[in-house]
Design a protein around this motif. Structure first.
Motif, PDB file in Angstrom:
ATOM      1  N   LEU A  60      48.519  45.037  37.874  1.00 22.12           N
ATOM      2  CA  LEU A  60      47.136  45.463  37.687  1.00 22.12           C
ATOM      3  C   LEU A  60      46.355  44.439  36.873  1.00 22.12           C
ATOM      4  O   LEU A  60      45.171  44.193  37.125  1.00 22.12           O
ATOM      5  N   LEU A  61      47.011  43.836  35.883  1.00 21.55           N
ATOM      6  CA  LEU A  61      46.365  42.764  35.128  1.00 21.55           C
ATOM      7  C   LEU A  61      46.062  41.580  36.046  1.00 21.55           C
ATOM      8  O   LEU A  61      45.003  40.949  35.933  1.00 21.55           O
ATOM      9  N   ALA A  62      46.984  41.301  36.951  1.00 20.92           N
ATOM     10  CA  ALA A  62      46.751  40.240  37.932  1.00 20.92           C
ATOM     11  C   ALA A  62      45.586  40.609  38.852  1.00 20.92           C
ATOM     12  O   ALA A  62      44.762  39.754  39.197  1.00 20.92           O
ATOM     13  N   PHE A  63      45.512  41.892  39.255  1.00 16.61           N
ATOM     14  CA  PHE A  63      44.365  42.351  40.040  1.00 16.61           C
ATOM     15  C   PHE A  63      43.074  42.041  39.295  1.00 16.61           C
ATOM     16  O   PHE A  63      42.102  41.537  39.862  1.00 16.61           O
ATOM     17  N   ALA A  64      43.061  42.397  38.007  1.00 18.79           N
ATOM     18  CA  ALA A  64      41.852  42.256  37.203  1.00 18.79           C
ATOM     19  C   ALA A  64      41.422  40.804  37.084  1.00 18.79           C
ATOM     20  O   ALA A  64      40.234  40.486  37.156  1.00 18.79           O
ATOM     21  N   VAL A  65      42.384  39.899  36.908  1.00 17.41           N
ATOM     22  CA  VAL A  65      42.060  38.473  36.756  1.00 17.41           C
ATOM     23  C   VAL A  65      41.643  37.867  38.098  1.00 17.41           C
ATOM     24  O   VAL A  65      40.672  37.091  38.177  1.00 17.41           O
ATOM     25  N   ALA A  66      42.353  38.209  39.164  1.00 13.67           N
ATOM     26  CA  ALA A  66      42.124  37.553  40.450  1.00 13.67           C
ATOM     27  C   ALA A  66      40.930  38.110  41.222  1.00 13.67           C
ATOM     28  O   ALA A  66      40.251  37.371  41.939  1.00 13.67           O
ATOM     29  N   SER A  67      40.651  39.406  41.086  1.00 15.52           N
ATOM     30  CA  SER A  67      39.636  40.046  41.934  1.00 15.52           C
ATOM     31  C   SER A  67      38.264  39.392  41.879  1.00 15.52           C
ATOM     32  O   SER A  67      37.632  39.180  42.929  1.00 15.52           O
ATOM     33  N   PRO A  68      37.736  39.039  40.688  1.00 16.25           N
ATOM     34  CA  PRO A  68      36.401  38.420  40.681  1.00 16.25           C
ATOM     35  C   PRO A  68      36.360  37.043  41.339  1.00 16.25           C
ATOM     36  O   PRO A  68      35.282  36.548  41.666  1.00 16.25           O
ATOM     37  N   LEU A  69      37.509  36.414  41.510  1.00 20.20           N
ATOM     38  CA  LEU A  69      37.560  35.066  42.080  1.00 20.20           C
ATOM     39  C   LEU A  69      37.742  35.072  43.594  1.00 20.20           C
ATOM     40  O   LEU A  69      37.576  34.042  44.245  1.00 20.20           O
ATOM     41  N   VAL A  70      38.059  36.247  44.141  1.00 17.28           N
ATOM     42  CA  VAL A  70      38.395  36.320  45.567  1.00 17.28           C
ATOM     43  C   VAL A  70      37.201  35.943  46.437  1.00 17.28           C
ATOM     44  O   VAL A  70      37.348  35.264  47.461  1.00 17.28           O
ATOM     45  N   HIS A  71      35.988  36.378  46.047  1.00 11.55           N
ATOM     46  CA  HIS A  71      34.838  36.092  46.904  1.00 11.55           C
ATOM     47  C   HIS A  71      34.571  34.588  46.987  1.00 11.55           C
ATOM     48  O   HIS A  71      34.046  34.096  47.984  1.00 11.55           O
ATOM     49  N   LEU A  72      34.974  33.823  45.953  1.00 13.66           N
ATOM     50  CA  LEU A  72      34.821  32.362  45.996  1.00 13.66           C
ATOM     51  C   LEU A  72      35.759  31.763  47.039  1.00 13.66           C
ATOM     52  O   LEU A  72      35.371  30.897  47.831  1.00 13.66           O
ATOM     53  N   ALA A  73      37.014  32.233  47.045  1.00 11.12           N
ATOM     54  CA  ALA A  73      37.976  31.761  48.046  1.00 11.12           C
ATOM     55  C   ALA A  73      37.537  32.157  49.450  1.00 11.12           C
ATOM     56  O   ALA A  73      37.688  31.389  50.408  1.00 11.12           O
ATOM     57  N   SER A  74      36.976  33.359  49.574  1.00 10.15           N
ATOM     58  CA  SER A  74      36.519  33.826  50.876  1.00 10.15           C
ATOM     59  C   SER A  74      35.392  32.961  51.410  1.00 10.15           C
ATOM     60  O   SER A  74      35.360  32.603  52.597  1.00 10.15           O
ATOM     61  N   ARG A  75      34.448  32.588  50.548  1.00  7.26           N
ATOM     62  CA  ARG A  75      33.331  31.752  50.987  1.00  7.26           C
ATOM     63  C   ARG A  75      33.801  30.337  51.355  1.00  7.26           C
ATOM     64  O   ARG A  75      33.266  29.726  52.284  1.00  7.26           O
ATOM     65  N   ARG A  76      34.783  29.846  50.637  1.00 10.27           N
ATOM     66  CA  ARG A  76      35.227  28.463  50.861  1.00 10.27           C
ATOM     67  C   ARG A  76      36.128  28.338  52.089  1.00 10.27           C
ATOM     68  O   ARG A  76      35.972  27.413  52.898  1.00 10.27           O
ATOM     69  N   VAL A 112      52.785  38.484  42.674  1.00 13.04           N
ATOM     70  CA  VAL A 112      52.659  39.595  43.631  1.00 13.04           C
ATOM     71  C   VAL A 112      51.310  40.284  43.452  1.00 13.04           C
ATOM     72  O   VAL A 112      50.586  40.554  44.418  1.00 13.04           O
ATOM     73  N   GLY A 113      50.953  40.575  42.199  1.00 14.31           N
ATOM     74  CA  GLY A 113      49.686  41.242  41.937  1.00 14.31           C
ATOM     75  C   GLY A 113      48.489  40.421  42.374  1.00 14.31           C
ATOM     76  O   GLY A 113      47.542  40.952  42.976  1.00 14.31           O
ATOM     77  N   ALA A 114      48.512  39.110  42.100  1.00 14.17           N
ATOM     78  CA  ALA A 114      47.397  38.243  42.489  1.00 14.17           C
ATOM     79  C   ALA A 114      47.250  38.186  44.014  1.00 14.17           C
ATOM     80  O   ALA A 114      46.133  38.192  44.547  1.00 14.17           O
ATOM     81  N   ALA A 115      48.380  38.133  44.724  1.00 12.32           N
ATOM     82  CA  ALA A 115      48.335  38.095  46.194  1.00 12.32           C
ATOM     83  C   ALA A 115      47.773  39.395  46.757  1.00 12.32           C
ATOM     84  O   ALA A 115      46.945  39.386  47.683  1.00 12.32           O
ATOM     85  N   ILE A 116      48.203  40.515  46.201  1.00  5.95           N
ATOM     86  CA  ILE A 116      47.710  41.806  46.672  1.00  5.95           C
ATOM     87  C   ILE A 116      46.220  41.956  46.384  1.00  5.95           C
ATOM     88  O   ILE A 116      45.476  42.571  47.156  1.00  5.95           O
ATOM     89  N   ALA A 117      45.753  41.385  45.266  1.00  5.18           N
ATOM     90  CA  ALA A 117      44.341  41.483  44.896  1.00  5.18           C
ATOM     91  C   ALA A 117      43.432  40.942  45.997  1.00  5.18           C
ATOM     92  O   ALA A 117      42.334  41.463  46.226  1.00  5.18           O
ATOM     93  N   VAL A 118      43.877  39.885  46.676  1.00  5.90           N
ATOM     94  CA  VAL A 118      43.075  39.309  47.756  1.00  5.90           C
ATOM     95  C   VAL A 118      42.852  40.346  48.861  1.00  5.90           C
ATOM     96  O   VAL A 118      41.727  40.552  49.342  1.00  5.90           O
ATOM     97  N   GLY A 119      43.929  41.021  49.260  1.00  2.00           N
ATOM     98  CA  GLY A 119      43.787  42.069  50.267  1.00  2.00           C
ATOM     99  C   GLY A 119      42.979  43.242  49.766  1.00  2.00           C
ATOM    100  O   GLY A 119      42.160  43.806  50.504  1.00  2.00           O
ATOM    101  N   ASN A 120      43.194  43.626  48.509  1.00  2.00           N
ATOM    102  CA  ASN A 120      42.441  44.740  47.933  1.00  2.00           C
ATOM    103  C   ASN A 120      40.937  44.521  48.040  1.00  2.00           C
ATOM    104  O   ASN A 120      40.174  45.444  48.333  1.00  2.00           O
ATOM    105  N   VAL A 121      40.503  43.298  47.759  1.00  2.00           N
ATOM    106  CA  VAL A 121      39.067  42.993  47.743  1.00  2.00           C
ATOM    107  C   VAL A 121      38.525  42.766  49.146  1.00  2.00           C
ATOM    108  O   VAL A 121      37.460  43.293  49.505  1.00  2.00           O
ATOM    109  N   LEU A 122      39.234  41.996  49.962  1.00  3.73           N
ATOM    110  CA  LEU A 122      38.666  41.534  51.224  1.00  3.73           C
ATOM    111  C   LEU A 122      38.844  42.495  52.388  1.00  3.73           C
ATOM    112  O   LEU A 122      37.966  42.570  53.259  1.00  3.73           O
TER     113      LEU A 122
END
Length: 393
Positions: A60-76, A112-122
Motif C-alpha cells: 500500500l505504501l508502494a501504491f501511495a508512492v507510485a500512483s501519482p507518477l503513473v499518469h506521467l508514464a502513461s503520457r510518455r 509488487v506494490g509499485a507494479a500493481i499500482a500501475v494497473g490500479n490507476v490505469l
C-alpha cells in the motif's frame, strides 16, 4: 492472406477490449495470498506481529508512492504499454521475492506494490474510455475479476503451503501475471485508441489536489481501502484469536469474504446509475463494513456471518469508489490524475491500517480496541459517502 469481415473485426476488437477485465485477475493475488500464511512467514523469518502488519502494508505504501507518477508514464509511453510492462515486473517480483531471504521479501513486496499500482490507476481509466456509456456496470465487472483473483489466491494459499511451503504459495501468482501479460500483448501492438474528445478533456484549470470533491473521493477511497486491507491481512488472525477458528477454516472464510465481495461488486452498480447523485449506492456499500466490524467485536463466534457481510460491503465499496473516480473526473486526463490522487492518498491512509491494527493488538493484548477504532472509521466512510455522493451538477 485471411481478410477479416466487418463483424469479425468488431468481434476481435471486443475481445481485445475485454482484456482490461483479465488484467484485474492479477491485481490482488500477490497481496491476498499473504494473509492466510502470514503466521508461517513470521515464524520462518522471525517477524513479530507489528512487522507482519508492516509486510501487509508495504504494497500500500508502494501504491501511495507510485500512483501519482503513473499518469506521467502513461503520457510518455502510452497507457497500454505501461500496463504491459507493469505486468512483466509483477510476474518477476512475485516469483522471486519468497526465495530471496528476508531482505528480498521486503524489496520484492515493495516492487509488487509499485507494479500493481500501475494497473490500479490505469485500468479504471481504460474502462472509462472503452465503456463510456456503462461506466458503473463495467467497473462492477472489473471489480468482480479483481475479487475473483483475490478469492482464488486466498483459498489456495494454505493448501499450497501445506503441500509444498509458503514460498510457493506466494511465488505461483507470478505465473498468473505472466499469462495475463501475454493476453494483454496485442493491445500494445496496435495504435492506442483515443477517448472521445470533450470540452473538459484538456488539463484541468484547477489541480485536482485543490478540488474539494477530489478530496471527498479520496477520503472515501482511503477508508474503503483501510478496512479492506484490515480484513485481508488480519481476518484469519482475528478469527483464530477471538473465535477459536482453525487455520484452515480461516482460509475458507477469507475465500467466502472475497466471493461475497464479488456479489456485492456486481449488484451495487444498480444503485450507482443516477448520472449525478450516487448517495444511495455509496451509503449502501459502506454500511455492511461497519456492521461486520461491530459483529466481530460483539459476536466473534459468528465469524462466517461477518465474513459474508463484510465481503458484500468491501466488493460494493470498491466498485463505488472506482465508479466515483470515473464519474467525478471530467475528461481523460483529469480522470487519470484523480485516480492517481485518490489511490496515492487513499492507500497512504490504508497503509496505516494493518500496522496500527498489529500495534494496538500487541499493546492491548487483544482485538477489542482495534475493532472499535476501525468501526469508527467505517462509520466515517458512511458519512463521506453521503457527502461525496450528492448531486454534482
Amino acid at each position: 492472406m485471411a481478410v477479416l469481415t466487418e463483424p469479425m473485426a468488431r468481434e476481435r476488437s471486443s475481445l481485445i477490449t475485454a482484456t482490461a477485465f483479465v488484467v484485474a485477475l492479477s491485481l490482488r493475488p500477490a497481496l491476498t495470498a499473504v494473509g492466510p500464511v502470514l503466521p508461517r512467514i513470521g515464524d520462518a523469518l522471525h517477524l513479530g506481529e507489528a512487522a507482519q502488519g508492516l509486510l501487509g502494508t508495504l504494497p500500500l505504501l508502494a501504491f501511495a508512492v507510485a500512483s501519482p507518477l503513473v499518469h506521467l508514464a502513461s503520457r510518455r509511453f502510452g497507457t497500454e504499454r505501461a500496463v504491459f510492462v507493469s505486468l512483466l515486473v509483477l510476474a518477476a517480483s512475485s516469483a522471486i521475492r519468497p526465495y530471496a531471504g528476508q531482505t528480498g521479501l521486503w524489496i520484492g513486496t515493495a516492487v509488487v506494490g509499485a507494479a500493481i499500482a500501475v494497473g490500479n490507476v490505469l485500468v479504471p481509466v481504460i474502462i472509462k474510455r472503452d465503456y463510456s456509456a456503462h461506466v458503473s456496470r463495467a467497473t462492477g465487472i472489473y471489480t468482480a475479476f479483481i475479487t475473483g483473483g483475490a478469492a482464488i489466491a486466498s483459498i489456495l494459499a494454505v493448501p499450497i503451503a501445506d503441500a509444498v511451503d509458503w514460498r510457493l504459495s506466494l511465488a505461483v501468482w507470478g505465473g498468473l501475471a505472466l499469462m495475463v501479460a501475454v493476453v494483454w500483448l496485442p493491445r500494445t501492438l496496435s495504435p492506442e485508441p483515443m477517448p472521445a474528445a470533450t470540452a473538459d478533456d484538456e488539463t484541468p484549470p484547477v489541480s485536482v489536489w485543490r478540488q474539494p470533491m477530489a478530496w471527498l473521493v479520496t477520503g472515501f477511497m482511503g477508508l474503503q481501502s483501510t478496512s479492506f486491507y484490515l480484513f485481508v491481512n488480519w481476518l484469519p488472525t482475528i478469527e483464530i484469536s477471538t473465535g477459536g477458528v482453525s487455520e484452515r477454516a480461516t482460509g475458507l472464510h477469507l475465500f467466502v469474504f472475497q466471493v461475497f465481495g464479488l456479489i456485492g461488486g456486481l449488484t451495487i452498480p444498480f444503485l450507482l446509475k443516477h448520472p449525478t447523485n450516487q448517495r444511495a449506492g455509496l451509503m449502501t456499500a459502506s454500511t455492511p463494513i461497519f456492521l461486520a466490524l461491530l459483529g466481530l467485536l460483539f459476536a466473534p463466534h459468528l465469524a462466517i456471518v461477518w465474513a459474508v457481510v463484510g465481503g458484500l460491503g468491501q466488493g460494493a465499496g470498491l466498485v463505488a469508489a472506482l465508479s466515483l473516480i470515473s464519474l467525478r473526473g471530467r475528461g481523460h486526463h483529469e480522470t487519470t490524475q484523480l485516480s492517481g490522487m485518490a489511490q496515492a492518498v487513499g492507500y497512504t491512509l490504508a497503509a496505516a491500517g494493518p500496522v496500527v491494527a498489529g500495534y494496538l493488538t500487541q499493546v492491548t493484548g487483544g482485538w477489542r480496541t482495534t475493532l472499535t477504532v476501525f468501526a469508527v472509521l467505517a462509520a466515517t466512510q458512511v458519512t463521506l459517502g453521503f457527502v461525496a455522493g450528492r448531486d454534482n451538477r
